[in-house]
Design an enzyme around this catalytic site. Structure first.
Site, PDB file in Angstrom:
ATOM      1  N   GLY A   1      36.485  43.257  47.309  1.00 17.07           N
ATOM      2  CA  GLY A   1      35.598  42.104  47.290  1.00 17.07           C
ATOM      3  C   GLY A   1      35.068  41.766  48.672  1.00 17.07           C
ATOM      4  O   GLY A   1      35.792  41.789  49.658  1.00 17.07           O
TER       5      GLY A   1
ATOM      6  N   GLY B 198      38.568  44.813  43.938  1.00 19.21           N
ATOM      7  CA  GLY B 198      37.527  44.494  42.964  1.00 19.21           C
ATOM      8  C   GLY B 198      36.988  45.703  42.239  1.00 19.21           C
ATOM      9  O   GLY B 198      36.558  45.600  41.085  1.00 19.21           O
TER      10      GLY B 198
ATOM     11  N   GLU C  29      47.363  44.531  48.065  1.00 17.33           N
ATOM     12  CA  GLU C  29      47.232  43.090  48.289  1.00 17.33           C
ATOM     13  C   GLU C  29      48.473  42.395  48.864  1.00 17.33           C
ATOM     14  O   GLU C  29      48.346  41.390  49.565  1.00 17.33           O
ATOM     15  CB  GLU C  29      46.823  42.393  46.981  1.00 17.33           C
ATOM     16  CG  GLU C  29      45.382  42.625  46.568  1.00 17.33           C
ATOM     17  CD  GLU C  29      45.150  43.973  45.923  1.00 17.33           C
ATOM     18  OE1 GLU C  29      43.988  44.309  45.657  1.00 17.33           O
ATOM     19  OE2 GLU C  29      46.134  44.706  45.682  1.00 17.33           O
TER      20      GLU C  29
ATOM     21  N   ASP D 246      45.508  41.830  41.565  1.00 16.06           N
ATOM     22  CA  ASP D 246      44.866  40.962  40.584  1.00 16.06           C
ATOM     23  C   ASP D 246      43.899  41.744  39.699  1.00 16.06           C
ATOM     24  O   ASP D 246      44.164  42.884  39.367  1.00 16.06           O
ATOM     25  CB  ASP D 246      44.180  39.789  41.294  1.00 16.06           C
ATOM     26  CG  ASP D 246      43.034  40.218  42.195  1.00 16.06           C
ATOM     27  OD1 ASP D 246      43.030  41.378  42.641  1.00 16.06           O
ATOM     28  OD2 ASP D 246      42.136  39.389  42.479  1.00 16.06           O
TER      29      ASP D 246
END
Length: 439
Positions: free
Chosen positions: A135, A187, A210, A218
């Site tokens: 992202g 992402g 992450e 996520d």
């Protein structure tokens, strides 16, 4: 009918070649440096609202200015074609196709057009060296500083898009084939990992790193990692350590469903078009067409991690033990792999490690939709300064000062209480700009 992940049984390989490791570092610099700016000037107090994403003015969000909107040319290119096959290409190669909010919104529009152009199958790819390296959240950082709704909007719209893509075949009969012909992180994993067909090539470099920056895996991956074909213990290993994977390891884990050399991808597309619009939406027919294009090719198995260490991974990460117990098991293993894995876990944010473990554990028994809703909560609670969250400090250590000496709070896994972990799973505060994710 509830949506089900599509872990097509891949061919098993003992190992893989994790090529292009330096690219991961460059990708993290490019895709996550902007995330770093989100925290570089954030200040807050734990005595304020429980939801401390930014200033109290987030309750009255102002319009968000987005730099990415100023970029020339389309961020996403949709190309309808014969045989019911369309191409959807991410077009920010200079930034490794990292996701911005305008790009997310453009993707949503393009996916909505697939039915209108008669597509029954869509090939998702990216220009350049990456499908998508994560992202691009420069706007989110500005949102925190300016008091607009960026921290809520970016993740809210990203997760909604990922859910629409994941349910595309079920709801609209359009089958996505994700081409992992390069870097796939963060992402980019959300856009592609829930596709029925996920094709790895010799260029694949997959990672969900992450926990190193105070986040968690996520975009639906706490749910997916909990039910990998290779076993939940493999999912825990990948989620807690952020292990980098090449093509063969992606196949062995069940993350990728197929392998096809990069130079055979045009043949794969030709095979799909030859199926015709009546059959190109059929999962088994498409799977067979991809397999035929590969013509028996197998990924390089020289540097695999999962195959050679499979038994040890199960011993150490099996049974959903506590993070402390996992470390104890790793310390008891007499191998370089175990020593490296334990060292890696101890370098990660202790809070992120425990939140990730709890999320993967909880999401074994919920629907994909429920997991995505909870992950949105987790993402928003991560948007807080220390001592509430380690996100800002993780970004500082990895991407701003680059000293790799994060001062986590708490500093040890043993000191992260169950109550602290539970905070991340609580409902969002009433003044949250977007409220709970509704899918």
């Amino acid at each position: 009918a509830s949506w089900r992940w599509h872990p097509l049984r891949p061919t098993r390989f003992a190992s893989s070649r994790v090529s292009g490791a330096p690219a991961l570092g460059r990708a993290m610099d490019s895709a996550m440096r902007r995330m770093a700016r989100l925290c570089s000037q954030v200040r807050g107090s734990p005595s304020r609202s429980r939801f401390a994403v930014a200033s109290a003015s987030m309750a009255r969000p102002r319009p968000m200015a987005t730099k990415a909107a100023e970029e020339g040319g389309p961020l996403v290119r949709l190309e309808p074609g014969p045989g019911g096959v369309a191409r959807l290409t991410l077009c920010r190669p200079q930034k490794l196709n990292s996701l911005s909010l305008p790009m997310i919104r453009e993707l949503k529009e393009r996916y909505a057009e697939l039915s209108q152009v008669g597509a029954r199958c869509v090939l998702l790819s990216g220009e350049g060296r990456a499908l998508c390296a994560g992202g691009d959240v420069a706007e989110v950082r500005e949102g925190v500083l300016e008091g607009n709704s960026a921290p809520a909007d970016f993740f809210f719209e990203e997760y909604a898009l990922d859910y629409d893509i994941a349910t595309l075949h079920e709801k609209k009969g359009i089958l996505q084939v994700a081409l992992w012909d390069g870097i796939v992180m963060g992402g980019g994993v959300g856009l592609s990992a829930h596709s029925p067909i996920r094709v790895a090539t010799e260029k694949t470099l997959f990672a969900m790193p992450e926990t190193l920056i105070g986040l968690f895996p996520d975009v639906g991956m706490t749910w997916a990692l909990s039910r990998l074909p290779a076993g939940a213990h493999v999912g825990l290993f990948l989620g807690l350590t952020g292990q980098r994977l090449g093509a063969a390891d992606c196949l062995a884990a069940g993350l990728a469903t197929h392998y096809c050399p990069s130079d055979r991808l045009p043949q794969m597309e030709e095979n799909l078009r030859a199926l015709g619009s009546e059959r190109v939406g059929d999962l088994e027919a498409v799977s067979a067409a991809v397999t035929a294009a590969a013509d028996g090719a197998q990924p390089d198995a020289a540097k695999a991690v999962l195959g050679p260490n499979g038994a040890a991974i199960e011993r150490c990460f099996g049974g959903f033990a506590s993070a402390e117990e996992i470390l104890s098991r790793l310390d008891s293993e007499a191998s370089k792999w175990a020593t490296d894995a334990a060292s890696t876990m101890r370098m990660r944010s202790p809070t992120s490690v425990k939140v990730t473990l709890e999320a993967i554990k909880r999401h074994r028994s919920v629907s994909f939709k429920e997991a995505m809703t909870m992950e949105y909560r987790l993402s928003q609670w991560c948007m807080r300064p220390q001592p509430l969250s380690d996100f800002c400090e993780g970004i500082r250590a990895v991407l701003i000062d680059k000293d790799n000496k994060a001062q986590w709070q708490p500093a040890r896994i043993e000191d992260v209480s169950d109550d602290k972990v539970e905070e991340f799973f609580q409902p969002l505060a009433p003044d949250h700009p977007r409220g709970e994710l509704k899918l």
